[in-house]
Design a protein around this motif. Structure first.
Motif, PDB file in Angstrom:
ATOM      1  N   LYS A  48       2.824  10.485  -6.905  1.00  0.00           N
ATOM      2  CA  LYS A  48       3.961  10.792  -7.768  1.00  0.00           C
ATOM      3  C   LYS A  48       2.981  11.181  -9.080  1.00  0.00           C
ATOM      4  CE  LYS A  48       7.855   9.058  -5.589  1.00  0.00           C
ATOM      5  NZ  LYS A  48       8.841   8.020  -5.300  1.00  0.00           N
ATOM      6  N   GLU A  49       2.127  10.326  -9.536  1.00  0.00           N
ATOM      7  CA  GLU A  49       1.617  10.473 -10.821  1.00  0.00           C
ATOM      8  C   GLU A  49       0.457  12.043 -10.582  1.00  0.00           C
ATOM      9  OE1 GLU A  49      -0.816   6.881 -11.249  1.00  0.00           O
ATOM     10  OE2 GLU A  49       0.767   5.767 -12.014  1.00  0.00           O
ATOM     11  N   ALA A  50       0.366  12.142  -9.466  1.00  0.00           N
ATOM     12  CA  ALA A  50      -0.423  13.575  -9.327  1.00  0.00           C
ATOM     13  C   ALA A  50       0.491  14.573  -9.206  1.00  0.00           C
ATOM     14  CB  ALA A  50      -1.446  13.513  -8.201  1.00  0.00           C
ATOM     15  N   ASP A  51       1.823  14.502  -9.508  1.00  0.00           N
ATOM     16  CA  ASP A  51       2.750  15.764  -9.330  1.00  0.00           C
ATOM     17  C   ASP A  51       2.958  16.018  -7.652  1.00  0.00           C
ATOM     18  OD1 ASP A  51       3.481  15.852 -11.924  1.00  0.00           O
ATOM     19  OD2 ASP A  51       1.747  17.025 -12.307  1.00  0.00           O
ATOM     20  N   ARG A 107       0.771  -1.325   0.054  1.00  0.00           N
ATOM     21  CA  ARG A 107       0.158  -0.162  -0.024  1.00  0.00           C
ATOM     22  C   ARG A 107       0.926   1.318   0.010  1.00  0.00           C
ATOM     23  NH1 ARG A 107      -2.935  -0.937   4.200  1.00  0.00           N
ATOM     24  NH2 ARG A 107      -1.662   0.466   5.509  1.00  0.00           N
ATOM     25  N   ASP A 108       1.903   1.183   0.705  1.00  0.00           N
ATOM     26  CA  ASP A 108       2.842   2.445   0.677  1.00  0.00           C
ATOM     27  C   ASP A 108       3.564   2.660  -0.787  1.00  0.00           C
ATOM     28  OD1 ASP A 108       2.394   2.676   3.597  1.00  0.00           O
ATOM     29  OD2 ASP A 108       4.236   1.566   3.855  1.00  0.00           O
ATOM     30  N   ARG A 109       3.709   1.450  -1.314  1.00  0.00           N
ATOM     31  CA  ARG A 109       4.392   1.772  -2.780  1.00  0.00           C
ATOM     32  C   ARG A 109       3.351   2.376  -3.861  1.00  0.00           C
ATOM     33  NH1 ARG A 109       7.056  -3.037  -1.111  1.00  0.00           N
ATOM     34  NH2 ARG A 109       5.343  -4.279  -1.995  1.00  0.00           N
ATOM     35  N   ASP A 110       1.947   1.947  -3.419  1.00  0.00           N
ATOM     36  CA  ASP A 110       1.107   2.217  -4.344  1.00  0.00           C
ATOM     37  C   ASP A 110       0.427   3.794  -4.070  1.00  0.00           C
ATOM     38  OD1 ASP A 110      -1.244   1.712  -6.285  1.00  0.00           O
ATOM     39  OD2 ASP A 110      -2.381   2.178  -4.404  1.00  0.00           O
ATOM     40  N   THR A 111       0.792   3.942  -2.776  1.00  0.00           N
ATOM     41  CA  THR A 111       0.505   5.514  -2.478  1.00  0.00           C
ATOM     42  C   THR A 111       1.554   6.366  -3.056  1.00  0.00           C
ATOM     43  OG1 THR A 111      -0.815   4.821  -0.549  1.00  0.00           O
ATOM     44  CG2 THR A 111       0.098   7.144  -0.349  1.00  0.00           C
ATOM     45  N   ASN A 112       2.874   5.882  -2.901  1.00  0.00           N
ATOM     46  CA  ASN A 112       3.811   6.937  -3.407  1.00  0.00           C
ATOM     47  C   ASN A 112       3.862   6.899  -4.959  1.00  0.00           C
ATOM     48  OD1 ASN A 112       4.906   6.676  -0.913  1.00  0.00           O
ATOM     49  ND2 ASN A 112       6.704   5.272  -1.499  1.00  0.00           N
TER      50      ASN A 112
END
Length: 148
Positions: free
Chosen positions: A115-118, A106-111
């Protein structure tokens, strides 16, 4: 009266004592978070606490600097699988190891989503120096904050 406790069907707790212990663990306002927040605040920076960086993302960051688009997470060594300090549990190890693995995923997915949202994501372990964390947070926010 029967004094023996048994876990409710589907319970994650292996005993009454374990259940009490797990319920007492804070998900926010931990000592490391409070120390780092105090130091960042003393540098004149303002932030949101335990806030969603993105409205459609059901995850909260420990500190959110909206104008600079910086999300800060102070991760607990046990719950997030610190490579230095994580020790697999001796009881109910399958459950807890899977839980920590899910947290890490979940941490990796959140990151990735942030990041995709700048957004800039800063993650620190609870054992890291609060002074060092606060300095890095302040430097990053100052660099990314829009000019006033």
């Amino acid at each position: 009266m029967d004094t023996e406790w048994s876990a409710p069907h589907g319970s994650w707790a292996s005993s009454a004592a374990r259940r009490r212990n797990m319920q007492a663990i804070r998900s926010r306002d931990t000592k490391p978070e409070q120390l780092i927040r105090r130091l960042v605040h003393a540098q004149g920076l303002r932030y949101r606490v335990a806030a969603k960086p993105l409205p459609n993302l059901r995850r909260t960051a420990d500190m959110v600097f909206r104008p600079a688009k910086v999300a800060v997470f102070i991760d607990g060594c046990y719950w997030h699988g610190c490579p230095e300090h994580y020790v697999p549990p001796k009881t109910n190890s399958g459950y807890w190891s899977q839980k920590v693995a899910r947290n890490m995923e979940r941490d990796r997915d959140t990151n990735r989503r942030l990041k995709e949202a700048d957004w800039t994501v800063l993650r620190f372990w609870e054992h890291e120096s609060p002074d060092t964390c606060a300095l890095q947070i302040a430097a990053t926010v100052s660099r990314l904050r829009p000019e006033r």
